[in-house]
Design an enzyme around this catalytic site. Structure first.
Site, PDB file in Angstrom:
ATOM      1  N   SER A   8      15.079 -72.673  25.933  1.00 46.23           N
ATOM      2  CA  SER A   8      14.229 -72.369  24.784  1.00 46.23           C
ATOM      3  C   SER A   8      14.022 -70.867  24.664  1.00 46.23           C
ATOM      4  CB  SER A   8      12.864 -73.049  24.948  1.00 46.23           C
ATOM      5  OG  SER A   8      11.926 -72.421  24.092  1.00 46.23           O
ATOM      6  N   HIS A  33      17.518 -74.070  22.184  1.00 46.35           N
ATOM      7  CA  HIS A  33      16.324 -74.712  21.637  1.00 46.35           C
ATOM      8  C   HIS A  33      15.458 -73.648  20.952  1.00 46.35           C
ATOM      9  CE1 HIS A  33      13.275 -77.980  21.756  1.00 46.35           C
ATOM     10  NE2 HIS A  33      12.387 -77.027  21.987  1.00 46.35           N
ATOM     11  N   ASP A  35      11.909 -73.042  18.999  1.00 44.84           N
ATOM     12  CA  ASP A  35      10.579 -73.602  18.769  1.00 44.84           C
ATOM     13  C   ASP A  35       9.946 -72.985  17.535  1.00 44.84           C
ATOM     14  OD1 ASP A  35      10.141 -75.442  21.009  1.00 44.84           O
ATOM     15  OD2 ASP A  35      10.432 -73.657  22.240  1.00 44.84           O
ATOM     16  N   MET A  37       6.721 -72.899  15.146  1.00 49.57           N
ATOM     17  CA  MET A  37       5.288 -73.232  15.158  1.00 49.57           C
ATOM     18  C   MET A  37       4.600 -72.566  13.974  1.00 49.57           C
ATOM     19  SD  MET A  37       4.476 -72.690  19.194  1.00 49.57           S
ATOM     20  CE  MET A  37       5.617 -73.240  20.473  1.00 49.57           C
ATOM     21  N   HIS A  66      13.165 -77.359  16.985  1.00 43.67           N
ATOM     22  CA  HIS A  66      11.998 -78.210  17.244  1.00 43.67           C
ATOM     23  C   HIS A  66      10.874 -77.761  16.312  1.00 43.67           C
ATOM     24  CE1 HIS A  66       8.740 -79.316  20.515  1.00 43.67           C
ATOM     25  NE2 HIS A  66       8.634 -80.053  19.430  1.00 43.67           N
ATOM     26  N   MET A  68       7.373 -77.778  15.071  1.00 47.85           N
ATOM     27  CA  MET A  68       5.968 -78.093  15.369  1.00 47.85           C
ATOM     28  C   MET A  68       5.134 -77.567  14.209  1.00 47.85           C
ATOM     29  SD  MET A  68       6.207 -77.058  19.369  1.00 47.85           S
ATOM     30  CE  MET A  68       7.692 -76.129  19.038  1.00 47.85           C
ATOM     31  N   MET A 137       7.493 -84.817  24.734  1.00 47.53           N
ATOM     32  CA  MET A 137       6.822 -83.582  25.152  1.00 47.53           C
ATOM     33  C   MET A 137       6.175 -83.811  26.516  1.00 47.53           C
ATOM     34  SD  MET A 137       7.364 -81.206  22.957  1.00 47.53           S
ATOM     35  CE  MET A 137       6.399 -80.025  23.901  1.00 47.53           C
ATOM     36  N   GLY A 142       2.862 -75.858  21.930  1.00 45.70           N
ATOM     37  CA  GLY A 142       2.205 -74.648  21.445  1.00 45.70           C
ATOM     38  C   GLY A 142       2.556 -73.411  22.252  1.00 45.70           C
ATOM     39  N   ASP A 175      10.648 -81.654  27.213  1.00 48.06           N
ATOM     40  CA  ASP A 175      10.317 -80.279  26.828  1.00 48.06           C
ATOM     41  C   ASP A 175       8.949 -79.898  27.367  1.00 48.06           C
ATOM     42  OD1 ASP A 175      10.036 -77.852  25.545  1.00 48.06           O
ATOM     43  OD2 ASP A 175      10.078 -78.676  23.507  1.00 48.06           O
ATOM     44  N   GLY A 176       8.943 -78.918  28.268  1.00 44.84           N
ATOM     45  CA  GLY A 176       7.682 -78.358  28.758  1.00 44.84           C
ATOM     46  C   GLY A 176       7.532 -78.466  30.260  1.00 44.84           C
ATOM     47  N   GLY A 177       7.446 -77.302  30.897  1.00 51.53           N
ATOM     48  CA  GLY A 177       7.179 -77.279  32.342  1.00 51.53           C
ATOM     49  C   GLY A 177       8.334 -77.768  33.195  1.00 51.53           C
ATOM     50  N   GLY A 197      12.289 -73.219  29.120  1.00 52.64           N
ATOM     51  CA  GLY A 197      11.958 -71.899  28.592  1.00 52.64           C
ATOM     52  C   GLY A 197      11.773 -70.902  29.707  1.00 52.64           C
ATOM     53  N   SER A 198      10.566 -70.889  30.288  1.00 49.38           N
ATOM     54  CA  SER A 198      10.257 -69.886  31.323  1.00 49.38           C
ATOM     55  C   SER A 198      11.158 -69.979  32.539  1.00 49.38           C
ATOM     56  CB  SER A 198       8.813 -69.987  31.810  1.00 49.38           C
ATOM     57  OG  SER A 198       8.045 -70.763  30.973  1.00 49.38           O
TER      58      SER A 198
END
Ligand code: DX5
Ligand code: ZN
Length: 232
Positions: A8, A33, A35, A37, A66, A68, A137, A142, A175-177, A197-198
């Site tokens: 991401s 990916h 994002d 928002m 994606h 959002m 998710m 966010g 998606d996420g963490g 992402g991170s």
């Protein structure tokens, strides 16, 4: 079902997006990916079709957008025109989800439906046969850099069962963490496409991080396949 890594760009350096994307691709990224928002559906603002158009010029792999945002139907044609290959929309934002899925498909794109952590798997029951992929998710959307919500692992398993029941082999994206500590379990539970992402762009060496995550995901997917064969 082949596993795919979708770094991401939310965690990338926006002044050096081309170089970041190239590094992720050298490390084995299968999708990029993006994002989107709007500051309403989620409490953050990011990018629109103009950035997707620029990213499309440099990316070698398909763009996974994606959304959002509220009222995504208004913007789907612009993202398609800008170069998205896959678009996911949130079930929580859509009173006419079936219509939106088919709007995306009619534009020749793959249509995904995303679910927030508090949204039950059953909310997809009536469209389970229509989706090209489902995005579960694993944090509240966010922001990047949040902690994986443990409960998501069993949710992925339940989502796989719902899709199988509908006779749909559509992949599940998470998606996420997702990082080296969480990726194996979520792939073993049934995740096929992994957004990161991170754990890719927050690292000093995005290429090496992507390569490690991809290798871990491929190994877990192989283990899942072998395990499911041995129980038969
Ligand atoms: C969160 C976004 C994610 C985010 C993931 O709302 O949908 O795609 O970039 O970031 P990490 O991998 O850092 O949790
Ligand atoms: Zn995302």
């Amino acid at each position: 079902m082949s596993v795919r890594l979708a770094p991401s760009i939310l965690a990338a350096d926006f002044a050096a997006l081309g170089a970041c994307i190239a590094a992720a691709e050298r490390g084995g990224a299968d999708l990029i990916h993006v994002d989107v928002m709007d500051g309403h559906f989620v409490p953050n603002l990011t990018v629109g079709p103009a950035v997707v158009r620029s990213v499309k010029r440099v990316a070698q792999v398909p763009l996974d957008v994606h959304l959002m945002i509220e009222d995504p139907d208004r913007f789907i044609p612009a993202f398609a025109e800008a170069g998205a290959s896959l678009i996911s929309v949130h079930v929580e934002a859509l009173p006419h989800l079936h219509r939106t899925i088919h709007l995306i498909k009619d534009l020749g794109l793959k249509a995904g439906v995303a679910l927030n952590p508090s949204t039950p798997v059953g909310s997809l029951e009536e469209v389970a046969a229509d989706v090209d992929f489902v995005l579960v998710m694993t944090v509240n959307p966010g922001f990047g850099g949040q902690t994986y919500i443990r409960r998501s692992t069993s949710k992925v398993r339940a989502m796989r069962a719902l899709l199988d029941e509908a006779g749909n082999a559509a992949p599940i994206e998470v998606d996420g963490g997702i990082d080296e500590a969480t990726i194996t379990d979520v792939v073993l539970a049934g995740a096929d496409w992994i957004v990161a992402g991170s754990s890719v762009f927050g690292s000093p060496d995005a290429e090496a991080s992507a390569r490690r995550l991809k290798a871990q995901a491929v190994a877990a997917a192989q283990q899942r396949l072998t395990g499911s064969r041995s129980v038969r």
